[in-house]
Motif scaffolding. Structure first.
Motif, PDB file in Angstrom:
ATOM      1  N   GLY A 159       0.774  -1.223   0.000  1.00  0.00           N
ATOM      2  CA  GLY A 159       0.000   0.000   0.000  1.00  0.00           C
ATOM      3  C   GLY A 159       0.804   1.271   0.000  1.00  0.00           C
ATOM      4  O   GLY A 159       0.244   2.367  -0.039  1.00  0.00           O
ATOM      5  N   ARG A 160       2.148   1.194   0.034  1.00  0.00           N
ATOM      6  CA  ARG A 160       2.996   2.384   0.077  1.00  0.00           C
ATOM      7  C   ARG A 160       3.809   2.485  -1.206  1.00  0.00           C
ATOM      8  O   ARG A 160       4.474   1.529  -1.609  1.00  0.00           O
ATOM      9  CB  ARG A 160       3.933   2.322   1.279  1.00  0.00           C
ATOM     10  CG  ARG A 160       4.809   3.564   1.423  1.00  0.00           C
ATOM     11  CD  ARG A 160       5.731   3.454   2.637  1.00  0.00           C
ATOM     12  NE  ARG A 160       6.652   2.351   2.498  1.00  0.00           N
ATOM     13  CZ  ARG A 160       7.593   2.036   3.388  1.00  0.00           C
ATOM     14  NH1 ARG A 160       7.684   2.737   4.495  1.00  0.00           N
ATOM     15  NH2 ARG A 160       8.403   1.014   3.183  1.00  0.00           N
ATOM     16  N   ARG A 161       3.747   3.642  -1.845  1.00  0.00           N
ATOM     17  CA  ARG A 161       4.548   3.847  -3.048  1.00  0.00           C
ATOM     18  C   ARG A 161       6.019   3.936  -2.662  1.00  0.00           C
ATOM     19  O   ARG A 161       6.378   4.630  -1.709  1.00  0.00           O
ATOM     20  CB  ARG A 161       4.106   5.115  -3.773  1.00  0.00           C
ATOM     21  CG  ARG A 161       4.800   5.330  -5.107  1.00  0.00           C
ATOM     22  CD  ARG A 161       4.038   6.275  -5.981  1.00  0.00           C
ATOM     23  NE  ARG A 161       4.722   6.486  -7.263  1.00  0.00           N
ATOM     24  CZ  ARG A 161       4.168   7.050  -8.324  1.00  0.00           C
ATOM     25  NH1 ARG A 161       2.911   7.461  -8.266  1.00  0.00           N
ATOM     26  NH2 ARG A 161       4.853   7.215  -9.443  1.00  0.00           N
ATOM     27  N   ILE A 162       6.864   3.241  -3.414  1.00  0.00           N
ATOM     28  CA  ILE A 162       8.276   3.126  -3.019  1.00  0.00           C
ATOM     29  C   ILE A 162       9.198   3.483  -4.183  1.00  0.00           C
ATOM     30  O   ILE A 162       8.811   3.423  -5.361  1.00  0.00           O
ATOM     31  CB  ILE A 162       8.599   1.701  -2.514  1.00  0.00           C
ATOM     32  CG1 ILE A 162       8.265   0.622  -3.586  1.00  0.00           C
ATOM     33  CG2 ILE A 162       7.823   1.405  -1.256  1.00  0.00           C
ATOM     34  CD1 ILE A 162       9.379   0.200  -4.453  1.00  0.00           C
ATOM     35  N   GLY A 177       1.136   4.686  11.798  1.00  0.00           N
ATOM     36  CA  GLY A 177       1.992   4.003  10.834  1.00  0.00           C
ATOM     37  C   GLY A 177       2.105   4.755   9.525  1.00  0.00           C
ATOM     38  O   GLY A 177       1.238   5.558   9.157  1.00  0.00           O
ATOM     39  N   GLU A 178       3.179   4.484   8.795  1.00  0.00           N
ATOM     40  CA  GLU A 178       3.438   5.184   7.544  1.00  0.00           C
ATOM     41  C   GLU A 178       2.557   4.691   6.401  1.00  0.00           C
ATOM     42  O   GLU A 178       2.307   5.417   5.437  1.00  0.00           O
ATOM     43  CB  GLU A 178       4.914   5.010   7.143  1.00  0.00           C
ATOM     44  CG  GLU A 178       5.904   5.611   8.151  1.00  0.00           C
ATOM     45  CD  GLU A 178       7.333   5.373   7.734  1.00  0.00           C
ATOM     46  OE1 GLU A 178       7.547   4.718   6.692  1.00  0.00           O
ATOM     47  OE2 GLU A 178       8.239   5.848   8.431  1.00  0.00           O
ATOM     48  N   LEU A 179       2.070   3.439   6.481  1.00  0.00           N
ATOM     49  CA  LEU A 179       1.359   2.852   5.358  1.00  0.00           C
ATOM     50  C   LEU A 179      -0.120   3.183   5.338  1.00  0.00           C
ATOM     51  O   LEU A 179      -0.779   3.002   4.314  1.00  0.00           O
ATOM     52  CB  LEU A 179       1.517   1.328   5.386  1.00  0.00           C
ATOM     53  CG  LEU A 179       2.932   0.772   5.357  1.00  0.00           C
ATOM     54  CD1 LEU A 179       2.888  -0.740   5.386  1.00  0.00           C
ATOM     55  CD2 LEU A 179       3.660   1.251   4.107  1.00  0.00           C
ATOM     56  N   LEU A 180      -0.670   3.648   6.454  1.00  0.00           N
ATOM     57  CA  LEU A 180      -2.121   3.737   6.585  1.00  0.00           C
ATOM     58  C   LEU A 180      -2.738   4.661   5.544  1.00  0.00           C
ATOM     59  O   LEU A 180      -3.657   4.269   4.821  1.00  0.00           O
ATOM     60  CB  LEU A 180      -2.491   4.206   7.993  1.00  0.00           C
ATOM     61  CG  LEU A 180      -3.993   4.396   8.240  1.00  0.00           C
ATOM     62  CD1 LEU A 180      -4.742   3.102   8.005  1.00  0.00           C
ATOM     63  CD2 LEU A 180      -4.229   4.913   9.650  1.00  0.00           C
ATOM     64  N   SER A 198      -2.608   3.347   1.977  1.00  0.00           N
ATOM     65  CA  SER A 198      -3.493   2.206   1.725  1.00  0.00           C
ATOM     66  C   SER A 198      -4.942   2.661   1.611  1.00  0.00           C
ATOM     67  O   SER A 198      -5.709   2.128   0.802  1.00  0.00           O
ATOM     68  CB  SER A 198      -3.354   1.168   2.841  1.00  0.00           C
ATOM     69  OG  SER A 198      -3.931   1.617   4.053  1.00  0.00           O
ATOM     70  N   LEU A 199      -5.347   3.666   2.393  1.00  0.00           N
ATOM     71  CA  LEU A 199      -6.715   4.184   2.306  1.00  0.00           C
ATOM     72  C   LEU A 199      -6.931   4.919   0.988  1.00  0.00           C
ATOM     73  O   LEU A 199      -8.011   4.844   0.383  1.00  0.00           O
ATOM     74  CB  LEU A 199      -7.009   5.097   3.491  1.00  0.00           C
ATOM     75  CG  LEU A 199      -7.020   4.417   4.866  1.00  0.00           C
ATOM     76  CD1 LEU A 199      -7.200   5.441   5.972  1.00  0.00           C
ATOM     77  CD2 LEU A 199      -8.103   3.350   4.947  1.00  0.00           C
ATOM     78  N   GLU A 200      -5.904   5.630   0.526  1.00  0.00           N
ATOM     79  CA  GLU A 200      -6.019   6.308  -0.764  1.00  0.00           C
ATOM     80  C   GLU A 200      -6.195   5.305  -1.900  1.00  0.00           C
ATOM     81  O   GLU A 200      -6.965   5.549  -2.845  1.00  0.00           O
ATOM     82  CB  GLU A 200      -4.786   7.182  -0.999  1.00  0.00           C
ATOM     83  CG  GLU A 200      -4.746   8.428  -0.119  1.00  0.00           C
ATOM     84  CD  GLU A 200      -3.466   9.221  -0.277  1.00  0.00           C
ATOM     85  OE1 GLU A 200      -3.485  10.422   0.001  1.00  0.00           O
ATOM     86  OE2 GLU A 200      -2.437   8.614  -0.680  1.00  0.00           O
ATOM     87  N   SER A 201      -5.494   4.167  -1.813  1.00  0.00           N
ATOM     88  CA  SER A 201      -5.644   3.146  -2.857  1.00  0.00           C
ATOM     89  C   SER A 201      -7.048   2.548  -2.841  1.00  0.00           C
ATOM     90  O   SER A 201      -7.596   2.218  -3.892  1.00  0.00           O
ATOM     91  CB  SER A 201      -4.589   2.050  -2.684  1.00  0.00           C
ATOM     92  OG  SER A 201      -4.825   1.295  -1.513  1.00  0.00           O
ATOM     93  N   LEU A 202      -7.654   2.429  -1.653  1.00  0.00           N
ATOM     94  CA  LEU A 202      -9.022   1.927  -1.566  1.00  0.00           C
ATOM     95  C   LEU A 202      -9.998   2.901  -2.214  1.00  0.00           C
ATOM     96  O   LEU A 202     -10.934   2.487  -2.900  1.00  0.00           O
ATOM     97  CB  LEU A 202      -9.423   1.711  -0.101  1.00  0.00           C
ATOM     98  CG  LEU A 202      -8.766   0.548   0.631  1.00  0.00           C
ATOM     99  CD1 LEU A 202      -9.251   0.516   2.070  1.00  0.00           C
ATOM    100  CD2 LEU A 202      -9.077  -0.771  -0.055  1.00  0.00           C
TER     101      LEU A 202
END
Length: 387
Positions: free
Chosen positions: A77-80, A229-232, A235-239
């Motif tokens: 869920g995190r752009r890397i 957390g950094e991923l939250l 991940s919500l934006e992707s949803l």
């Protein structure tokens, strides 16, 4: 118990449009992914760059690096730009999702499984480490194969006697019920596994909800362990991108987490930008607490069952609920009463002015069947006197 890196056969697995699982073995490194013919994994999609990403391996493990692609590479869920890859990680190339698997050959796994199975036949206090290892393996396998148990329950509009939306079940509850104390300990301490479980639960529910033809409100849980957390946020934006204009995303967060002011202010800002609504879950306080949120009130507040259970027998709690509802109207907050178990219970909440309700009286379904009906109809409201 620790597998030799050289013996691990990594794979990328995806579910094709026909529902079949496709697996690609990573037999040599560097392993390139892109639209070019000479890439090790060629993806025919205009959203995928010609040379999109590369996976490498060294003595420390596996890594993935984005090659300056237009639509990006995401891990969990995190752009890397670059990230480590571990067994069970979810990799998204542009808009195509893969699960990265890095397990030892079957002969090695069989040996370990047999040894742990023998121990499990003779449980005692000294077996706790082995049981924990088994539970770690079970959850990692579950995440790798998307084996998360997902349930949804209806949220009903009591005033209009109709379906208002769906609340996704809490994945932690299902997994601790299955795995017992070992699962509870693991999910309570291993933030990475916990984040993956929450992310995958939301992702599966969001994907399955696209089968539901009517526009509805989709309430998806954020667990306490994810807050900060950094991923939250990513991940919500992707949803939100998955749901697009099909359904309204409502992010359900613990009311107790709202006190993390600076972090949560940023979360609220980003959620507003993507058009998501917010529900504060398990609210146990009074009107004064609602008033403290007057500057940035949530869209919904879900009352803890303890606030309304047996309310028909206690006058002072009925007055408290009425006061809460009045304050919520002033702040334009919609109240959801939860934990409703029978018809009279729901009827009392309706008479007191509760607009929305959730609970076992309305049923609960596995997500893989709940959204399959192409001509869906709302759950039958069984209680008398409503509507």
């Amino acid at each position: 118990m620790i597998n030799d890196l050289a013996a691990i056969v990594p794979r990328l697995q995806r579910v094709a449009n026909d529902g079949e699982a496709e697996q690609t073995s990573l037999e040599s490194f560097p392993f390139t992914i892109g639209r070019n013919d000479d890439c090790d994994l060629q993806i025919e999609s205009a959203k995928v760059s010609r040379e999109h990403a590369v996976i490498t391996r060294d003595l420390q493990g596996f890594k993935i690096r984005d090659l300056g692609s237009t639509n990006g590479t995401c891990v969990n869920g995190r752009r890397i730009d670059q990230a480590d890859l571990n067994d069970g990680d979810i990799v998204v190339i542009a808009d195509i999702e893969f699960t990265f698997s890095a397990v030892a050959p079957s002969c090695r796994r069989d040996t370990v499984t047999m040894a742990l199975g023998d121990v499990a036949m003779k449980p005692n206090v000294g077996d706790a480490p082995q049981r924990l290892v088994r539970e770690i393996r079970r959850i990692h396998e579950m995440l790798t194969h998307r084996g998360v148990i997902c349930h949804i329950s209806p949220i009903m509009d009591l005033r209009a006697s109709r379906l208002f939306g769906f609340q996704a079940g809490n994945p932690f509850q299902h997994e601790t019920d299955r795995g017992g104390s070992e699962a509870k300990a693991l999910l309570g301490t291993d933030s990475r596994v916990a984040e993956q479980l929450c992310y995958l639960n939301r992702l599966i529910v969001a994907e399955e909800s696209l089968r539901y033809e009517e526009h509805t409100n989709l309430f998806l849980h954020v667990h306490q362990s994810e807050i900060g957390g950094e991923l939250l946020i990513e991940s919500l934006e992707s949803l939100a991108e998955i749901l697009s204009d099909r359904h309204q995303l409502v992010v359900t967060v613990p009311a107790s987490a709202v006190g993390l002011t600076s972090y949560f202010t940023e979360v609220r800002r980003r959620l507003t930008e993507i058009g998501a609504l917010v529900a504060y879950d398990h609210f146990e306080a009074g009107p004064a607490q609602l008033s403290q949120w007057s500057q940035t009130p949530p869209d919904f507040v879900k009352l803890a069952p303890s606030l309304t259970n047996g309310i028909g027998q206690e006058r002072h709690r009925r007055r408290l609920l009425t006061s809460l509802l009045d304050t919520a109207v002033d702040l334009q907050i919609r109240i959801i009463t939860t934990g409703r178990q029978d018809d009279p219970d729901v009827q009392i909440c309706k008479e007191l002015g509760c607009p929305l309700a959730e609970g076992s009286v309305f049923g609960c379904q596995p997500v893989n069947t709940a959204f399959r009906d192409r001509n869906p109809s709302p759950p039958v409201v069984r209680f008398a006197g409503v509507g």
